[in-house]
Motif scaffolding. Structure first.
Motif, short mmCIF file in Angstrom:
data_model
loop_
_atom_site.label_atom_id
_atom_site.label_comp_id
_atom_site.label_asym_id
_atom_site.label_seq_id
_atom_site.Cartn_x
_atom_site.Cartn_y
_atom_site.Cartn_z
N SER A 1 0.83 -1.21 0.00
CA SER A 1 0.00 0.00 0.00
C SER A 1 0.87 1.26 0.00
O SER A 1 0.38 2.37 -0.10
CB SER A 1 -0.88 0.01 1.26
OG SER A 1 -0.03 0.10 2.40
N GLY A 2 2.15 1.06 0.12
CA GLY A 2 3.05 2.22 0.18
C GLY A 2 3.29 2.67 1.60
O GLY A 2 4.09 3.58 1.84
N ILE A 3 2.61 2.05 2.55
CA ILE A 3 2.74 2.50 3.94
C ILE A 3 3.05 1.33 4.87
O ILE A 3 2.40 0.29 4.79
CB ILE A 3 1.44 3.14 4.45
CG1 ILE A 3 1.08 4.34 3.58
CG2 ILE A 3 1.56 3.58 5.91
CD1 ILE A 3 -0.26 4.90 3.92
N ILE A 4 4.01 1.53 5.74
CA ILE A 4 4.19 0.60 6.86
C ILE A 4 4.06 1.45 8.12
O ILE A 4 4.84 2.38 8.35
CB ILE A 4 5.57 -0.09 6.80
CG1 ILE A 4 5.65 -0.95 5.53
CG2 ILE A 4 5.80 -0.95 8.04
CD1 ILE A 4 7.01 -1.57 5.25
N LEU A 5 3.03 1.16 8.90
CA LEU A 5 2.77 1.95 10.10
C LEU A 5 3.86 1.72 11.14
O LEU A 5 4.56 0.69 11.11
CB LEU A 5 1.42 1.58 10.70
CG LEU A 5 0.19 1.82 9.82
CD1 LEU A 5 -1.07 1.34 10.53
CD2 LEU A 5 0.05 3.30 9.48
N ARG A 6 3.95 2.64 12.11
CA ARG A 6 4.97 2.52 13.15
C ARG A 6 4.85 1.17 13.86
O ARG A 6 5.84 0.50 14.10
CB ARG A 6 4.83 3.66 14.17
CG ARG A 6 5.20 5.02 13.60
CD ARG A 6 5.10 6.10 14.63
NE ARG A 6 3.72 6.34 15.08
CZ ARG A 6 3.39 7.28 15.96
NH1 ARG A 6 4.29 8.07 16.47
NH2 ARG A 6 2.12 7.45 16.32
N GLU A 7 3.61 0.81 14.19
CA GLU A 7 3.43 -0.44 14.97
C GLU A 7 3.69 -1.70 14.14
O GLU A 7 3.90 -2.77 14.70
CB GLU A 7 2.02 -0.48 15.56
CG GLU A 7 0.93 -0.54 14.52
CD GLU A 7 -0.46 -0.48 15.13
OE1 GLU A 7 -0.71 0.41 15.94
OE2 GLU A 7 -1.29 -1.35 14.78
N ASP B 1 5.60 1.76 -4.26
CA ASP B 1 4.86 0.65 -3.64
C ASP B 1 5.24 -0.70 -4.24
O ASP B 1 4.45 -1.64 -4.24
CB ASP B 1 3.35 0.90 -3.84
CG ASP B 1 2.98 0.98 -5.32
OD1 ASP B 1 3.88 0.88 -6.17
OD2 ASP B 1 1.79 1.14 -5.62
N MET C 1 9.17 -0.20 2.68
CA MET C 1 8.71 1.15 2.33
C MET C 1 9.89 2.12 2.36
O MET C 1 10.57 2.22 3.36
CB MET C 1 7.66 1.61 3.35
CG MET C 1 7.25 3.07 3.21
SD MET C 1 6.08 3.58 4.50
CE MET C 1 7.18 4.19 5.75
N VAL C 2 10.10 2.78 1.24
CA VAL C 2 11.10 3.85 1.24
C VAL C 2 10.38 5.12 1.58
O VAL C 2 9.40 5.49 0.93
CB VAL C 2 11.80 3.96 -0.14
CG1 VAL C 2 12.81 5.10 -0.12
CG2 VAL C 2 12.50 2.67 -0.49
N ARG C 3 10.82 5.77 2.63
CA ARG C 3 10.13 6.98 3.06
C ARG C 3 10.36 8.11 2.06
O ARG C 3 11.38 8.14 1.38
CB ARG C 3 10.61 7.38 4.46
CG ARG C 3 10.45 6.23 5.44
CD ARG C 3 10.72 6.67 6.84
NE ARG C 3 9.69 7.58 7.27
CZ ARG C 3 9.55 7.97 8.54
NH1 ARG C 3 10.36 7.51 9.46
NH2 ARG C 3 8.61 8.81 8.88
N SER C 4 9.42 9.03 2.03
CA SER C 4 9.54 10.15 1.10
C SER C 4 10.53 11.15 1.65
O SER C 4 10.17 12.18 2.22
CB SER C 4 8.19 10.82 0.90
OG SER C 4 7.40 9.97 0.17
N TRP D 1 15.96 6.07 3.25
CA TRP D 1 15.50 5.89 4.63
C TRP D 1 14.25 5.01 4.51
O TRP D 1 13.24 5.43 3.94
CB TRP D 1 15.18 7.26 5.23
CG TRP D 1 14.67 7.23 6.63
CD1 TRP D 1 14.55 6.15 7.46
CD2 TRP D 1 14.23 8.36 7.39
NE1 TRP D 1 14.07 6.54 8.68
CE2 TRP D 1 13.86 7.89 8.67
CE3 TRP D 1 14.10 9.72 7.12
CZ2 TRP D 1 13.37 8.73 9.67
CZ3 TRP D 1 13.62 10.56 8.11
CH2 TRP D 1 13.26 10.07 9.37
N ARG E 1 11.75 1.33 5.73
CA ARG E 1 11.21 0.50 6.80
C ARG E 1 10.98 -0.90 6.28
O ARG E 1 10.55 -1.08 5.13
CB ARG E 1 9.84 1.05 7.25
CG ARG E 1 9.96 2.12 8.28
CD ARG E 1 8.59 2.60 8.69
NE ARG E 1 8.76 3.67 9.67
CZ ARG E 1 7.77 4.40 10.14
NH1 ARG E 1 6.54 4.19 9.75
NH2 ARG E 1 8.00 5.35 11.03
#
Lengths: 254, 403
Positions: free
Chosen positions: A51-57, A132, A138-141, A147, A149
């Motif tokens: 989804s392009g996102i990996i949440l902190r948790e 994605d 996930m590569v942060r923007s 950088w 995750r």
């Protein structure tokens, strides 16, 4: 020959220096074709793989948080014989060895293809925007370096730096048919080792800057200003502007 | 119903109200005035106010009497196509409405209008006796430039110490930077969440969060950390539940490649969301690229400050550097945040951006990204009224098949 050819041996020298100083180094050999590279990976690779996102948790660990140290280099050459196609070199601990802690991260991508020339830089750079396309990664923007995750799920499935290397090779090779060979080097051994790599990165950046200027010149945009006003054809325009400013200032002083 | 976002918006909105002329004039402590973003951790740690007259001018354009103010500003003789926010700032100054500062800090960044405003501040006769510190922002982004800028910011601290006869508390500065790093991580976190489709919260909260964090009286304070933490937590929940913005049926995601301005978010963007399901995912200010401040030594700290100032401060990032850099940002945002289109507002005062319009349009065409160029005044809705802008955007989305 491309402008980066001289830096490929420098990277090899860096790896050898790391080896000589006793760093933990692992080398893997990956197949060549994009499909073979993807086969057997524990995660999906390709557009929309996440989804392009990996949440902190949901994060298992971060790679290249700027506080830990981060550096990214992309080199390319039209002499693929300079590259060990499929080689993935890891200097330092792998993801499974991190215990979920953030690791410093250096990423070197070396690309080879007989049809690649200096003008290819921009296209290759954009191919490197992963977005994605790697599940659980996930590569942060963040525009300065890499950088990223790794998700808990992916770590559990066995996502490793070898996986990342293969995924990157698959994405680059399927994104640009001119790429025949590719090698990746990952550095996670420490901030100081990243700093050493960064010294090479800074030299590469200077060359990249020149390449960018060259690319724009080819497109018809040459905005370099002659440093000597007396030889510049725009001098009358600048003189007029100075005159107007002087008059405005005189009005203001009145 | 008041949800967490409304509460956060109210809190930030109230604090942002303090950027108007009267509250700025009433700032407590030594009054430092500038023409743009100074490195805000410095005045916070030093315990003095810092008033950015550009922001005061920009806020003036959101006041009920904005039109009158803008017209008065034009009467002062400033160039007609100058940015309206700067025009109002010039008017405030020339009309003697700004409190006399104890120190002026200016730089030549980030646009021609702000540079002009800086020159006006430095040449303003009634303030001839006010100590002035002028910084030179290089138009480049490399280690040498960051060091060069960092050294000037370090010299600014010494200058402040000399003017006010009080030393900087370096431990306090470090504390402020630690807090600032934490807040920036939260801003970045929220930014990542905007990648979700549908977008889980109004993306404009990034801009609001940044402004609240960096510009208001509460800047770099624990309240801001709480605010940002609440924002991120609430939004993470919505991402998990795959929820979009409440009451919005998301259809189009677009990049607004300019400042938001004073009227577009509340009128134009809100209407685009409601009527077309079109969401402004990103603008200059909400694009957060902040690198944590390196606290290893005083030198690394100031080099980090220099980097932030030159490369990561909104609009400095977009206006100070090369067109190649500007274009790369567009492509990366479009890809990372899954934008369907790029809107170039082409604010009349942004000559730096306007000189690049053809290049951006050509690039978008080449990459198959729908692109619309408007030509509006983001601070004065009379130049091209919101209804007209809405119609143009609506037609653009229809003709490109996005809605």
């Amino acid at each position: 020959m491309t402008v980066f050819d001289a830096y490929i041996p420098k990277i090899a020298e860096y790896v050898e220096n790391m080896r000589a100083t006793g760093r933990q180094i692992s080398v893997f050999s990956a197949p060549s074709s994009p499909q073979e590279l993807k086969d057997g990976l524990p995660i999906k690779v390709g557009p929309g793989s996440n989804s392009g996102i990996i949440l902190r948790e949901d994060t298992y660990m971060e790679l290249g948080n700027p506080e830990a140290g981060s550096c990214a280099i992309m080199l390319f050459t039209d002499r693929p014989q300079l590259i060990k196609d499929g080689a993935i070199t890891i200097i330092g601990p792998d993801i499974k060895d991190s215990g979920g802690k953030s690791l410093p991260f250096g990423q070197v991508v070396i690309i080879g293809g007989t049809g690649l020339d200096d003008n290819e830089h921009e296209a290759l750079k954009h191919t490197g925007f992963i977005g994605d396309q790697i599940q659980g990664y996930m590569v942060r923007s963040y525009t300065q370096s890499i950088w990223s995750r790794v998700s808990k799920d992916a770590a559990e499935k066995g996502f490793s730096l070898e996986t990342l290397g293969r995924a990157l090779m698959a994405l680059y090779k399927s994104g640009d048919s001119k790429i025949h060979a590719m090698e990746t080097i990952f550095v996670t051994s420490g901030k100081d080792d990243i700093k050493l790599l960064d010294e090479i990165a800074m030299q590469v950046q200077k060359i990249t800057k020149e390449l960018v200027m060259q690319t724009w010149k080819i497109r018809g945009y040459d905005i370099d200003c002659a440093s000597d006003c007396s030889s510049c054809s725009d001098k009358p325009v600048c003189d007029d502007i100075r005159e107007v400013l002087k008059e405005k200032k005189m009005d203001y002083d009145k | 119903m008041i949800n967490v976002y409304s509460q956060l918006q109210m809190l930030a909105g109230k604090a942002l109200g303090g950027l108007c002329l009267d509250p700025q004039n009433a700032s407590p402590g030594p009054f430092v005035l500038g023409n743009g973003d100074f490195f805000i951790e410095i005045p916070v740690a030093y315990g003095c106010s810092y008033s950015d007259i550009t922001l005061t001018g920009a806020n003036g354009t959101a006041m009920p009497d904005a039109s009158e103010l803008i017209d008065k500003a034009i009467e002062t003789g400033v160039e007609s196509r100058m940015c309206t926010a700067i025009k109002v700032a010039c008017y405030y100054l020339e009309a003697g409405l700004v409190r006399k500062p104890d120190l002026i800090i200016t730089s030549n960044s980030c646009c021609d209008a702000m540079d002009t405003l800086g020159n006006l501040l430095n040449g303003y006769k009634p303030w001839a006796d006010v100590p002035k510190f002028i910084m030179d922002a290089p138009h480049s982004f490399d280690e040498e430039s960051y060091k060069y800028m960092g050294k000037q910011l370090r010299q600014a601290v010494t200058f402040m110490e000399d003017v006010f006869g009080r030393k900087m508390d370096w431990d306090r500065l470090r504390e402020v930077c630690v807090l600032s790093n934490k807040q920036d991580q939260l801003l970045l976190e929220f930014q990542e969440l905007k990648k979700a489709v549908p977008c889980p919260a109004n993306p404009d909260l990034s801009r609001l969060g940044f402004a609240y964090d960096r510009w208001t009286g509460e800047r770099v304070s624990p309240q801001i950390t709480d605010w940002l933490e609440q924002l991120v937590c609430a939004t993470e929940e919505r991402v998990k539940a795959k929820l979009g913005i409440e009451g919005v049926n998301e259809k189009v995601r677009f990049l607004w490649q300019d400042l938001a301005g004073s009227w577009p978010p509340g009128t134009l963007w809100a209407r685009l969301q409601q009527e077309l399901g079109a969401i402004a995912i990103m603008d200059y200010m909400s694009y957060c690229t902040l690198t944590p401040i390196d606290l290893t030594s005083e030198e690394t700290m100031f080099t980090s400050f220099g980097k932030r100032f030159l490369l990561e401060d909104p609009m400095n990032r977009q206006a100070l550097h090369t067109t190649d850099f500007f274009c790369n940002d567009i492509l990366q945002i479009v890809k990372d945040f899954k934008c369907d289109a790029v809107i170039m507002p082409a604010h009349i005062g942004h000559r730096d951006t306007n000189s690049r319009l053809k290049i951006v349009r050509d690039m978008c065409r080449e990459k198959d990204i729908p692109c619309l160029v408007l030509g509006i005044d983001i601070w004065d809705k009379r130049y091209m009224p919101p209804d007209v802008v809405f119609d143009r955007i609506s037609t653009f989305f229809q003709t490109t098949g996005l809605v």
